[in-house]
Design a protein around this motif. Structure first.
Motif, PDB file in Angstrom:
ATOM      1  N   SER A   1       0.818  -1.206   0.000  1.00 11.06           N
ATOM      2  CA  SER A   1       0.000   0.000   0.000  1.00 11.06           C
ATOM      3  C   SER A   1       0.855   1.260   0.000  1.00 11.06           C
ATOM      4  O   SER A   1       0.359   2.354   0.269  1.00 11.06           O
ATOM      5  N   SER A   2       2.148   1.102  -0.319  1.00 10.12           N
ATOM      6  CA  SER A   2       3.035   2.254  -0.412  1.00 10.12           C
ATOM      7  C   SER A   2       4.173   1.922  -1.375  1.00 10.12           C
ATOM      8  O   SER A   2       4.443   0.751  -1.672  1.00 10.12           O
TER       9      SER A   2
ATOM     10  N   ARG B   1       7.930   7.053  -5.721  1.00 11.04           N
ATOM     11  CA  ARG B   1       7.472   7.650  -6.971  1.00 11.04           C
ATOM     12  C   ARG B   1       8.381   7.296  -8.145  1.00 11.04           C
ATOM     13  O   ARG B   1       7.926   7.125  -9.270  1.00 11.04           O
TER      14      ARG B   1
ATOM     15  N   CYS C   1       3.826  12.734  -5.184  1.00 14.49           N
ATOM     16  CA  CYS C   1       4.098  12.086  -3.902  1.00 14.49           C
ATOM     17  C   CYS C   1       2.921  12.364  -2.957  1.00 14.49           C
ATOM     18  O   CYS C   1       2.116  13.246  -3.195  1.00 14.49           O
ATOM     19  N   GLY C   2       2.848  11.585  -1.887  1.00 12.74           N
ATOM     20  CA  GLY C   2       1.795  11.795  -0.902  1.00 12.74           C
ATOM     21  C   GLY C   2       0.802  10.650  -0.883  1.00 12.74           C
ATOM     22  O   GLY C   2       1.055   9.564  -1.418  1.00 12.74           O
ATOM     23  N   LEU C   3      -0.331  10.893  -0.252  1.00 13.29           N
ATOM     24  CA  LEU C   3      -1.381   9.887  -0.127  1.00 13.29           C
ATOM     25  C   LEU C   3      -2.322  10.019  -1.319  1.00 13.29           C
ATOM     26  O   LEU C   3      -3.024  11.026  -1.462  1.00 13.29           O
ATOM     27  N   LEU C   4      -2.329   9.003  -2.203  1.00 15.19           N
ATOM     28  CA  LEU C   4      -3.099   9.064  -3.448  1.00 15.19           C
ATOM     29  C   LEU C   4      -4.183   7.984  -3.464  1.00 15.19           C
ATOM     30  O   LEU C   4      -3.997   6.915  -2.886  1.00 15.19           O
ATOM     31  N   PRO C   5      -5.293   8.238  -4.156  1.00 17.03           N
ATOM     32  CA  PRO C   5      -6.345   7.212  -4.267  1.00 17.03           C
ATOM     33  C   PRO C   5      -5.969   6.154  -5.304  1.00 17.03           C
ATOM     34  O   PRO C   5      -5.523   6.477  -6.411  1.00 17.03           O
TER      35      PRO C   5
ATOM     36  N   ALA D   1      -6.350   4.138  -0.017  1.00 17.51           N
ATOM     37  CA  ALA D   1      -5.245   5.097   0.047  1.00 17.51           C
ATOM     38  C   ALA D   1      -3.921   4.387  -0.221  1.00 17.51           C
ATOM     39  O   ALA D   1      -3.641   3.333   0.348  1.00 17.51           O
ATOM     40  N   PHE D   2      -3.120   4.978  -1.095  1.00 16.48           N
ATOM     41  CA  PHE D   2      -1.803   4.446  -1.426  1.00 16.48           C
ATOM     42  C   PHE D   2      -0.783   5.554  -1.176  1.00 16.48           C
ATOM     43  O   PHE D   2      -0.910   6.660  -1.697  1.00 16.48           O
ATOM     44  N   SER D   3       0.238   5.266  -0.361  1.00 15.80           N
ATOM     45  CA  SER D   3       1.239   6.269   0.007  1.00 15.80           C
ATOM     46  C   SER D   3       2.431   6.206  -0.942  1.00 15.80           C
ATOM     47  O   SER D   3       3.083   5.169  -1.063  1.00 15.80           O
TER      48      SER D   3
ATOM     49  N   ARG E   1       6.082   7.758  -1.820  1.00 15.95           N
ATOM     50  CA  ARG E   1       7.204   8.501  -1.245  1.00 15.95           C
ATOM     51  C   ARG E   1       8.020   9.174  -2.352  1.00 15.95           C
ATOM     52  O   ARG E   1       8.077   8.701  -3.469  1.00 15.95           O
TER      53      ARG E   1
END
Length: 215
Positions: A18-19, A22, A69-73, A89-91, A93
């Motif tokens: 889930s992360s 980039r 970057c960040g928390l993306l759908p 939510a997918f994080s 970096r």
């Protein structure tokens, strides 16, 4: 005669991992229901570069690179337009290819020239209308960024309240290229020197007394 098929909308339950970074390729295992071979994956604004249908409950979605970057759908859909009502939510970096920021602090009055070096995205020429965005709880300010021939990126810090600020380098479409923390501090001030004179040979130890000195 043309025909239009109505099919069940896919249901997204979870993704693994889930992360991710980039600037590194990612393969995401997607779990859910009603998956078909036509289902596509989308992370933020970026469609998956490839989607492998495993079965009605599992997809393998590959991304070469994402836009921010960040928390993306993270979403799944039957075409480029219609996506499931659910997203997870997918994080993402900015660590790999993010670059190095120097200095990492400056006076709250602004005017510090900041340089970002070793940014992988800058060396690849992905530099459309860059802006340095300084954001905190109390304010958001922007400064134009410039890419040097060396591939380094420079911008000037604005006046900003004392405290930590998130510094992001964004493109004209608001995509994020790098993310840092920058500290705005009180400007150092010299009150007096002890002693205030010395003989010509030098070698005199001078004590500087003032305010807001930092190591």
């Amino acid at each position: 005669m043309a025909y239009f098929s109505f099919v069940q909308r896919p249901v997204l339950l979870s993704v693994q991992p889930s992360s991710g970074s980039r600037f590194q390729p990612m393969v995401v295992t997607v779990s859910g229901h009603a998956f078909s071979s036509n289902v596509l994956c989308k992370l933020g604004r970026v469609m998956s570069s490839s989607t492998l249908w495993v079965d009605e409950q599992t997809l393998l979605c590959s991304f070469d690179e994402v836009a921010s970057c960040g928390l993306l759908p993270f979403m799944v859909g039957l075409n480029m337009e219609d996506f499931s009502n659910q997203d997870v939510a997918f994080s993402v970096r900015c660590d790999s290819g993010n670059g190095l920021l120097f200095p990492s602090n400056g006076p709250s009055s602004g005017g510090s020239v900041l340089k970002i070096t070793n940014a992988a995205w800058a060396s690849r020429g992905k530099t459309p209308r860059l802006t340095c965005v300084f954001s905190s709880v109390t304010s958001v300010t922007r400064s134009t960024a410039t890419v040097l021939t060396t591939g380094d990126v420079v911008c000037t810090s604005p006046a900003h309240p004392v405290g930590l600020s998130d510094l992001t380098i964004v493109g004209g479409d608001d995509s994020t290229f790098s993310a840092f923390r920058f500290a705005f501090v009180n400007e150092a001030a010299v009150v007096h020197l002890l002693p205030h004179m010395s003989s010509l040979p030098g070698a005199t130890v001078v004590t500087v007394v003032g305010e807001h000195f930092e190591g």
